[in-house]
Scaffold this motif. Structure first.
Motif, short mmCIF file in Angstrom:
data_model
loop_
_atom_site.label_atom_id
_atom_site.label_comp_id
_atom_site.label_asym_id
_atom_site.label_seq_id
_atom_site.Cartn_x
_atom_site.Cartn_y
_atom_site.Cartn_z
N TYR A 129 0.84 -1.21 0.00
CA TYR A 129 0.00 0.00 0.00
C TYR A 129 0.87 1.25 0.00
N VAL A 130 1.88 1.26 0.84
CA VAL A 130 2.76 2.43 0.95
C VAL A 130 3.53 2.65 -0.35
N GLU A 131 4.13 1.59 -0.87
CA GLU A 131 4.96 1.73 -2.08
C GLU A 131 4.13 2.10 -3.30
N ASN A 132 2.86 1.75 -3.32
CA ASN A 132 2.01 2.14 -4.45
C ASN A 132 1.56 3.59 -4.35
N GLY A 133 1.89 4.23 -3.24
CA GLY A 133 1.65 5.67 -3.12
C GLY A 133 2.73 6.49 -3.78
N ASP A 171 -6.63 3.76 1.09
CA ASP A 171 -7.08 2.41 0.78
C ASP A 171 -7.03 1.44 1.96
N PHE A 172 -6.31 1.81 3.04
CA PHE A 172 -6.26 0.89 4.17
C PHE A 172 -6.50 1.57 5.53
N GLU A 173 -5.72 2.58 5.84
CA GLU A 173 -5.76 3.15 7.20
C GLU A 173 -7.15 3.61 7.62
#
Length: 128
Positions: free
Chosen positions: A87-91, A101-103
């Protein structure tokens, strides 16, 4: 499903890294012309072709793992961390995808869980 996603993400990153090295001259030429570099194109491709399709399902699966851990079951924490890293790297250098999308869903789910357990959950900064 989560393990397969992590495996494919890791493979994708390796392939993009090797393509960027193999085509270093082309990559430098693209950068001078203001055209997106191969790494950026690779990340964008994964985002559009894979991430968009599976991030919602992955989110639900991770939330389910979190529920299991709250109930005392052992879970694969490294797997959860690896999924959250996706999720982080796709930001693309920001926390935007992780937060959107998650937090947000995890915080809502956590509030619901503790509410159902009879624990009062306060917004950030409420008690300070």
């Amino acid at each position: 499903m989560l393990r397969e996603l992590v495996k494919r993400w890791d493979n994708h990153k390796v392939l993009v890294r090797w393509l960027s090295r193999f085509f270093l001259d082309v990559d430098c030429y693209l950068a001078r012309r203001g055209i997106p570099r191969l790494r950026e194109v690779g990340l964008t491709s994964f985002h559009e072709l894979v991430y968009r399709e599976v991030h919602s399902t992955a989110k639900e699966a991770v939330l389910e793992l979190i529920h299991k851990e709250r109930e005392g079951e052992q879970i694969d924490r490294a797997l959860v961390k690896n999924i959250l890293d996706i999720y982080v790297e796709n930001g693309m250098g920001t926390m935007e995808k992780y937060e959107e999308d998650f937090e947000r869903f995890m915080l809502q789910d956590t509030a619901s869980y503790y509410f159902s357990q009879g624990v009062k959950v306060y917004p950030r900064g409420f008690l300070s």
